[in-house]
Design an enzyme around this catalytic site. Sequence first.
Site, PDB file in Angstrom:
ATOM      1  N   HIS A  99      45.377  97.303  77.343  1.00  0.00           N
ATOM      2  CA  HIS A  99      43.584  96.526  77.724  1.00  0.00           C
ATOM      3  C   HIS A  99      43.905  95.323  78.705  1.00  0.00           C
ATOM      4  O   HIS A  99      44.788  95.197  78.770  1.00  0.00           O
ATOM      5  CB  HIS A  99      43.517  95.771  75.956  1.00  0.00           C
ATOM      6  CG  HIS A  99      42.746  96.502  75.097  1.00  0.00           C
ATOM      7  ND1 HIS A  99      44.596  96.555  74.525  1.00  0.00           N
ATOM      8  CD2 HIS A  99      41.982  96.776  74.383  1.00  0.00           C
ATOM      9  CE1 HIS A  99      44.095  97.132  72.875  1.00  0.00           C
ATOM     10  NE2 HIS A  99      42.482  97.712  72.969  1.00  0.00           N
ATOM     11  N   ASP A 102      45.121  92.398  77.628  1.00  0.00           N
ATOM     12  CA  ASP A 102      46.351  92.131  77.362  1.00  0.00           C
ATOM     13  C   ASP A 102      47.383  91.533  78.348  1.00  0.00           C
ATOM     14  O   ASP A 102      48.568  90.988  78.281  1.00  0.00           O
ATOM     15  CB  ASP A 102      47.373  93.532  77.010  1.00  0.00           C
ATOM     16  CG  ASP A 102      46.741  94.401  75.238  1.00  0.00           C
ATOM     17  OD1 ASP A 102      45.675  93.431  74.900  1.00  0.00           O
ATOM     18  OD2 ASP A 102      46.368  94.996  75.842  1.00  0.00           O
ATOM     19  N   GLU A 266      43.838 108.518  65.155  1.00  0.00           N
ATOM     20  CA  GLU A 266      44.995 106.785  65.017  1.00  0.00           C
ATOM     21  C   GLU A 266      45.131 107.078  63.607  1.00  0.00           C
ATOM     22  O   GLU A 266      44.381 107.401  62.563  1.00  0.00           O
ATOM     23  CB  GLU A 266      44.399 105.746  65.779  1.00  0.00           C
ATOM     24  CG  GLU A 266      45.566 104.685  64.958  1.00  0.00           C
ATOM     25  CD  GLU A 266      44.727 103.127  65.380  1.00  0.00           C
ATOM     26  OE1 GLU A 266      44.868 103.108  66.358  1.00  0.00           O
ATOM     27  OE2 GLU A 266      45.315 101.956  64.620  1.00  0.00           O
ATOM     28  N   HIS A 269      43.229 104.514  61.078  1.00  0.00           N
ATOM     29  CA  HIS A 269      41.962 104.469  61.856  1.00  0.00           C
ATOM     30  C   HIS A 269      41.529 105.604  60.505  1.00  0.00           C
ATOM     31  O   HIS A 269      40.299 105.781  60.059  1.00  0.00           O
ATOM     32  CB  HIS A 269      41.332 105.014  62.583  1.00  0.00           C
ATOM     33  CG  HIS A 269      41.330 103.854  63.471  1.00  0.00           C
ATOM     34  ND1 HIS A 269      41.473 103.929  65.205  1.00  0.00           N
ATOM     35  CD2 HIS A 269      42.395 102.119  63.331  1.00  0.00           C
ATOM     36  CE1 HIS A 269      42.014 102.433  65.159  1.00  0.00           C
ATOM     37  NE2 HIS A 269      42.023 102.059  64.979  1.00  0.00           N
ATOM     38  N   ASP A 294      47.659 107.827  68.032  1.00  0.00           N
ATOM     39  CA  ASP A 294      48.254 106.620  68.540  1.00  0.00           C
ATOM     40  C   ASP A 294      48.811 106.189  67.223  1.00  0.00           C
ATOM     41  O   ASP A 294      48.455 106.846  65.677  1.00  0.00           O
ATOM     42  CB  ASP A 294      46.516 105.091  67.890  1.00  0.00           C
ATOM     43  CG  ASP A 294      46.096 104.299  69.578  1.00  0.00           C
ATOM     44  OD1 ASP A 294      46.727 104.853  70.569  1.00  0.00           O
ATOM     45  OD2 ASP A 294      45.376 103.810  70.233  1.00  0.00           O
ATOM     46  N   ASP A 307      48.503  98.904  61.247  1.00  0.00           N
ATOM     47  CA  ASP A 307      49.082  98.535  61.986  1.00  0.00           C
ATOM     48  C   ASP A 307      50.628  99.024  62.065  1.00  0.00           C
ATOM     49  O   ASP A 307      51.331  99.027  63.085  1.00  0.00           O
ATOM     50  CB  ASP A 307      48.857  98.150  62.941  1.00  0.00           C
ATOM     51  CG  ASP A 307      47.371  98.132  63.505  1.00  0.00           C
ATOM     52  OD1 ASP A 307      46.883 100.225  63.531  1.00  0.00           O
ATOM     53  OD2 ASP A 307      46.446  97.506  64.232  1.00  0.00           O
TER      54      ASP A 307
HETATM   55  C1  XUL Z   1      42.319  98.909  67.197  1.00  0.00           C
HETATM   56  C2  XUL Z   1      42.892  99.676  67.846  1.00  0.00           C
HETATM   57  C3  XUL Z   1      42.797  99.658  69.766  1.00  0.00           C
HETATM   58  C4  XUL Z   1      42.581 100.761  70.205  1.00  0.00           C
HETATM   59  C5  XUL Z   1      42.673  99.908  71.537  1.00  0.00           C
HETATM   60  O1  XUL Z   1      42.120  99.207  66.014  1.00  0.00           O
HETATM   61  O2  XUL Z   1      43.108 100.442  67.408  1.00  0.00           O
HETATM   62  O3  XUL Z   1      43.348  98.988  69.749  1.00  0.00           O
HETATM   63  O4  XUL Z   1      43.495 101.497  70.100  1.00  0.00           O
HETATM   64  O5  XUL Z   1      41.400  99.436  71.579  1.00  0.00           O
HETATM   65 CO    CO Z   2      44.255 102.448  68.031  1.00  0.00          CO
END
Ligand code: XUL
Ligand code: CO
Length: 435
Positions: A99, A102, A266, A269, A294, A307
Amino acid sequence: MAYFENINKVQYEGVKTDNPFAFRHYNPEEIVLGKTMKEHLRFGIAYWHTMTQDGSDPFGSPVNIRNWCGETPMETAKNRVEAFFEILEKLGVEYFCFHDVDVAPEGDSLEEFFQNIDEITDLIKEKMDQTGIKLLWNTANMFSNPRFVNGAASSNNADVFAHSAAQVKKGLDISKKLGGENYVFWGGREGYESLLNTDMKLEQDNIARLFKMAIAYGEKINHKPQFLIEPKPKEPSSHQYDYDAATAMAFIQKYGLEGDFKLNLEGNHATLAGHTFEHELAVARCYDALGSIDANQGHPLLGWDTDEFPTNVHDTTLVMVELLENGGIAPGGINFDSKVRRSSFAMEDLFLAHIAGMDTYARGLKAAAALKEARFFDELKEKRYASYTTGIGAKIVAGEEDLESLTTYALANDEIKMESDHLEFVKSRLNDFLF
Ligand code: XUL
Ligand code: CO
């Protein structure tokens, strides 16, 4: 200067090694189904979890030991670039993601933020040129700063929309400078806290407006990364618009974004949305929209986005089955959107965690390849759906039947014979491929 003096380049040593800083399954040059493991897996490291995460949680202060903190935010930012490329090189990871916030401090104004981004990304570019490491994707953080309290493009405040547009423009300029292959939109606060005061239609129209501006600007500067939406159902918003893959696809289709947008999916998610990771990947494949992943996993006992680094071989196998069925994941990749546990606060844990994740995905790839070679799922599905390849089923699929003709057929074939799926047997056979 080396930040990880005692760690050498991580090599593949096989399962018998007792060296914790070696791959036991990930052998980058090993050929699997005609491609190297490295080409299949296209690993990426996330800047935010690896370089900026400090181990704090809502109940505790920072714990992570890191040796790159300088006298000023910019000095720290520069040290981080050095340390990050050391990690990438020593792990043999060829991609990374970040990002805007970051890599560069926000400073006191948008102008200062942009100057900081330019300076740091110049440094990143130098490192990329020296090492051949590539940018999988970048994105704009439009959720942390207090101005995004009600979202970014979906904010009730048009000045916030404008600010977001400026961040996206900068993100695309940086993507062009660094040759980014994808560009991600994760709508952290693109959702709502309460429907009582929310104009859902306007908010979603505005998100689409920002996406269309991004497509137009990419065309203008002649840089077209694959745009990706990253779905997530909640957290930080109580309800996010890009809830899951199916919801994000409805959005993409409603606003006519199919040609430019795919999905970045992800693991954690997916589980927050009440799905498995492979479910989300399968939905995306149905729409020809599987863009990138992800890689992480949630904790089975916790209901939030933990995560964690992926360490579950069963899960990564089913993910790799989907990726192989997709014909690969390029130009996307497998980005470790994963963070070390709070109790893994040592510097070397950054290596140990990535090695664990890479080995778990390598095992998943090998198992998925073996399943594919054995035609495990093909045979299962061919048999299960055989009724659609001949007779009445073939005619239904060919569009040759209607309600009347099928009623005539059903009246004459009233005794339907169903067959058991033997699902426990199937699962047990699947286990044979895993270990
Ligand atoms: C948040 C997430 C973020 C995105 C990028 O849950 O996954 O880090 O991957 O903004
Ligand atoms: Co993500």
